[in-house]
Design a protein around this motif. Sequence first.
Motif, PDB file in Angstrom:
ATOM      1  N   LYS A   1      16.152  30.823  33.839  1.00  0.00           N
ATOM      2  CA  LYS A   1      17.192  31.814  33.553  1.00  0.00           C
ATOM      3  C   LYS A   1      17.918  32.221  34.840  1.00  0.00           C
ATOM      4  O   LYS A   1      17.326  32.200  35.927  1.00  0.00           O
ATOM      5  CB  LYS A   1      16.565  33.040  32.884  1.00  0.00           C
ATOM      6  N   PRO A   2      19.179  32.627  34.736  1.00  0.00           N
ATOM      7  CA  PRO A   2      19.964  32.967  35.941  1.00  0.00           C
ATOM      8  C   PRO A   2      19.599  34.338  36.507  1.00  0.00           C
ATOM      9  O   PRO A   2      19.108  35.217  35.792  1.00  0.00           O
ATOM     10  CB  PRO A   2      21.405  32.973  35.414  1.00  0.00           C
ATOM     11  N   VAL A   3      19.876  34.506  37.791  1.00  0.00           N
ATOM     12  CA  VAL A   3      19.747  35.820  38.422  1.00  0.00           C
ATOM     13  C   VAL A   3      20.978  36.634  38.047  1.00  0.00           C
ATOM     14  O   VAL A   3      22.108  36.291  38.421  1.00  0.00           O
ATOM     15  CB  VAL A   3      19.622  35.707  39.950  1.00  0.00           C
ATOM     16  N   THR A   4      20.772  37.712  37.307  1.00  0.00           N
ATOM     17  CA  THR A   4      21.893  38.527  36.826  1.00  0.00           C
ATOM     18  C   THR A   4      22.079  39.812  37.618  1.00  0.00           C
ATOM     19  O   THR A   4      23.181  40.366  37.640  1.00  0.00           O
ATOM     20  CB  THR A   4      21.680  38.897  35.344  1.00  0.00           C
ATOM     21  N   HIS A   5      21.011  40.298  38.230  1.00  0.00           N
ATOM     22  CA  HIS A   5      21.070  41.559  38.985  1.00  0.00           C
ATOM     23  C   HIS A   5      20.282  41.419  40.284  1.00  0.00           C
ATOM     24  O   HIS A   5      19.260  40.727  40.330  1.00  0.00           O
ATOM     25  CB  HIS A   5      20.472  42.721  38.185  1.00  0.00           C
ATOM     26  N   LEU A   6      20.764  42.100  41.315  1.00  0.00           N
ATOM     27  CA  LEU A   6      20.058  42.195  42.590  1.00  0.00           C
ATOM     28  C   LEU A   6      20.035  43.659  42.999  1.00  0.00           C
ATOM     29  O   LEU A   6      21.083  44.298  43.106  1.00  0.00           O
ATOM     30  CB  LEU A   6      20.766  41.359  43.660  1.00  0.00           C
ATOM     31  N   ILE A   7      18.832  44.207  43.197  1.00  0.00           N
ATOM     32  CA  ILE A   7      18.671  45.586  43.640  1.00  0.00           C
ATOM     33  C   ILE A   7      18.360  45.579  45.133  1.00  0.00           C
ATOM     34  O   ILE A   7      17.505  44.821  45.601  1.00  0.00           O
ATOM     35  CB  ILE A   7      17.529  46.283  42.869  1.00  0.00           C
ATOM     36  N   TYR A   8      19.058  46.430  45.880  1.00  0.00           N
ATOM     37  CA  TYR A   8      18.747  46.638  47.292  1.00  0.00           C
ATOM     38  C   TYR A   8      17.831  47.855  47.419  1.00  0.00           C
ATOM     39  O   TYR A   8      18.180  48.949  46.973  1.00  0.00           O
ATOM     40  CB  TYR A   8      20.013  46.941  48.092  1.00  0.00           C
ATOM     41  N   SER A   9      16.682  47.677  48.075  1.00  0.00           N
ATOM     42  CA  SER A   9      15.831  48.838  48.345  1.00  0.00           C
ATOM     43  C   SER A   9      16.484  49.768  49.358  1.00  0.00           C
ATOM     44  O   SER A   9      16.371  50.993  49.269  1.00  0.00           O
ATOM     45  CB  SER A   9      14.457  48.400  48.852  1.00  0.00           C
ATOM     46  N   HIS A  10      17.169  49.180  50.347  1.00  0.00           N
ATOM     47  CA  HIS A  10      17.915  49.934  51.355  1.00  0.00           C
ATOM     48  C   HIS A  10      18.786  48.937  52.109  1.00  0.00           C
ATOM     49  O   HIS A  10      18.873  47.770  51.718  1.00  0.00           O
ATOM     50  CB  HIS A  10      16.996  50.738  52.269  1.00  0.00           C
ATOM     51  N   SER A  11      19.424  49.360  53.175  1.00  0.00           N
ATOM     52  CA  SER A  11      20.464  48.527  53.789  1.00  0.00           C
ATOM     53  C   SER A  11      19.978  47.559  54.846  1.00  0.00           C
ATOM     54  O   SER A  11      20.743  46.687  55.271  1.00  0.00           O
ATOM     55  CB  SER A  11      21.539  49.433  54.415  1.00  0.00           C
ATOM     56  N   HIS A  12      18.760  47.662  55.305  1.00  0.00           N
ATOM     57  CA  HIS A  12      18.351  46.933  56.501  1.00  0.00           C
ATOM     58  C   HIS A  12      18.379  45.415  56.315  1.00  0.00           C
ATOM     59  O   HIS A  12      17.919  44.877  55.308  1.00  0.00           O
ATOM     60  CB  HIS A  12      16.965  47.381  56.962  1.00  0.00           C
ATOM     61  N   LEU A  13      18.873  44.761  57.358  1.00  0.00           N
ATOM     62  CA  LEU A  13      19.068  43.314  57.362  1.00  0.00           C
ATOM     63  C   LEU A  13      17.793  42.544  57.046  1.00  0.00           C
ATOM     64  O   LEU A  13      17.822  41.536  56.333  1.00  0.00           O
ATOM     65  CB  LEU A  13      19.604  42.891  58.737  1.00  0.00           C
ATOM     66  N   ASP A  14      16.666  43.012  57.566  1.00  0.00           N
ATOM     67  CA  ASP A  14      15.439  42.226  57.403  1.00  0.00           C
ATOM     68  C   ASP A  14      14.935  42.216  55.965  1.00  0.00           C
ATOM     69  O   ASP A  14      14.069  41.404  55.624  1.00  0.00           O
ATOM     70  CB  ASP A  14      14.340  42.698  58.354  1.00  0.00           C
ATOM     71  N   HIS A  15      15.488  43.084  55.102  1.00  0.00           N
ATOM     72  CA  HIS A  15      15.057  43.100  53.699  1.00  0.00           C
ATOM     73  C   HIS A  15      16.106  42.560  52.730  1.00  0.00           C
ATOM     74  O   HIS A  15      15.752  42.106  51.641  1.00  0.00           O
ATOM     75  CB  HIS A  15      14.646  44.513  53.286  1.00  0.00           C
ATOM     76  N   ILE A  16      17.378  42.609  53.114  1.00  0.00           N
ATOM     77  CA  ILE A  16      18.405  42.126  52.176  1.00  0.00           C
ATOM     78  C   ILE A  16      19.370  41.132  52.820  1.00  0.00           C
ATOM     79  O   ILE A  16      20.361  40.741  52.205  1.00  0.00           O
ATOM     80  CB  ILE A  16      19.200  43.295  51.552  1.00  0.00           C
ATOM     81  N   GLY A  17      19.070  40.677  54.034  1.00  0.00           N
ATOM     82  CA  GLY A  17      19.970  39.775  54.747  1.00  0.00           C
ATOM     83  C   GLY A  17      20.111  38.404  54.121  1.00  0.00           C
ATOM     84  O   GLY A  17      20.986  37.632  54.516  1.00  0.00           O
ATOM     85  N   GLY A  18      19.256  38.078  53.133  1.00  0.00           N
ATOM     86  CA  GLY A  18      19.385  36.807  52.428  1.00  0.00           C
ATOM     87  C   GLY A  18      20.120  36.926  51.114  1.00  0.00           C
ATOM     88  O   GLY A  18      20.147  35.977  50.323  1.00  0.00           O
ATOM     89  N   ALA A  19      20.763  38.071  50.853  1.00  0.00           N
ATOM     90  CA  ALA A  19      21.391  38.317  49.552  1.00  0.00           C
ATOM     91  C   ALA A  19      22.481  37.301  49.233  1.00  0.00           C
ATOM     92  O   ALA A  19      22.549  36.774  48.116  1.00  0.00           O
ATOM     93  CB  ALA A  19      21.969  39.728  49.513  1.00  0.00           C
ATOM     94  N   LYS A  20      23.338  37.022  50.195  1.00  0.00           N
ATOM     95  CA  LYS A  20      24.439  36.087  49.948  1.00  0.00           C
ATOM     96  C   LYS A  20      23.908  34.701  49.587  1.00  0.00           C
ATOM     97  O   LYS A  20      24.495  33.994  48.755  1.00  0.00           O
ATOM     98  CB  LYS A  20      25.321  35.999  51.190  1.00  0.00           C
ATOM     99  N   GLY A  21      22.784  34.324  50.177  1.00  0.00           N
ATOM    100  CA  GLY A  21      22.216  33.004  49.942  1.00  0.00           C
ATOM    101  C   GLY A  21      21.645  32.796  48.557  1.00  0.00           C
ATOM    102  O   GLY A  21      21.316  31.665  48.187  1.00  0.00           O
ATOM    103  N   LEU A  22      21.504  33.887  47.767  1.00  0.00           N
ATOM    104  CA  LEU A  22      21.008  33.722  46.403  1.00  0.00           C
ATOM    105  C   LEU A  22      21.998  32.978  45.527  1.00  0.00           C
ATOM    106  O   LEU A  22      21.622  32.371  44.523  1.00  0.00           O
ATOM    107  CB  LEU A  22      20.716  35.093  45.771  1.00  0.00           C
TER     108      LEU A  22
END
Length: 309
Positions: A83-104
Motif C-alpha cells: 500500500k502507498p504512503v499517504t501521510h507523514l507525521i513529523y515529531s518535530h523539525s530536527h534534521l536528524d529525525h525528518i531529514g529523509g522526508a523528501k526521499g520517501l
Amino acid sequence: MPRIAPIGSRIARYMDVPESAKGPAVDPAKGYRLQDLGEGLFVITDNAYQSMFLVYETGVVVVDAPPSFAGHIRQAIAEITLKPVTHLIYSHSHLDHIGGAKGLGGHPVIVAHEETRRLLVRANDPNRPVPAVTFRDRFTLRAGSRILELSYHGNAHEPGNIFISVPASKTLMVVDVICPGWMPWRRLSLAEDIPGYFAQVEEIRHLPFDTLVAGHVARTGTKADVELQSEFLKDLKLAAGQALNTTKPGEGMDPRDMANPWALFDNYTDRVMVQCVNTLTPKWSTRLAGFDAFIWDQCYAMEQSLRGD
C-alpha cells in the motif's frame, strides 16, 4: 578529582553498555530492523534512530524519516504491505529525525505542529518539506479505521515537539525526551527549556501506554524506563543544587584572578560539576548506558538551569 574523566580527556575506552540497554541486533545486510507493535503498527530502527509506520485499509502513515535509514523505509514497508504512503507525521523539525522526508517519494500529506511548520519555513530545506496540515493543541488523524492522537505539551526539547499516541497498539511516541536504558543525549537531549523537559518526563509517566517509541537508541521503552529516567533527573537536580549551595566561589584561586569574573565563574562552575558528577557516579554509572559519555554535560546543564531558570 572527578571519578569520571572530564570533557576533553581521552580515555582508552568507555564503560560497557549494560545488557538492560541493548536491543535485538540489526541485520547488517538490511541496515534496519522491524518490530511489530500490533494492530498494524511497526517500528523501524537502525538501533540508533527510530521511526514507525501504521498500516491501514488503503495506505500507510509514516512517523518521522531519519536520514540514517530513510532510504530503507519503503523497503521495510514492502515487507508488510504494498500500500502507498499517504501521510507523514513529523515529531518535530530536527534534521536528524525528518531529514529523509523528501526521499520517501510520492505525495504524502505531511502533518506537524504549527511551531514545526514555522521552523521549517525558516530552515528552507528541500529535504524537509513544509507540512500541509498543522495544529496547535490536539489533532486526531483518522486513517481508515486507525486513529493516531497528536498532542502538544509545550516547549521542552524544542518548540513543536509532539506526543503521538496510537491507542489501539497501546503505544506512545515522544522523541528526544526519554532514552530507554540510556543516559539522555548531552545537555538533557539539548533541551531548549529544561524545566519544561522535566515536566514532560513527569507527564509521560502518567500517560497510558505499554510501549514507548523514543526516537533513539537500540530498543523501545516501557513504563519502567520512564520511571528510571525520572528518578535520575530528580537525583541530578538534587546533586547539582547541593553542589551549588556548598561550593564557595573563588576558593583556592590565585588572588590575581579574582578581578576576572569569567575566570571566577569558570572555576566555580567547574568545581560544582565535579561535586555533582562525583555524587551521581556511585549510583548511576552502571544503571544507565553512556553515563560516562554525557554526565558532565548533564551536570553543567542542570546547574545552569538552577542558576538561570
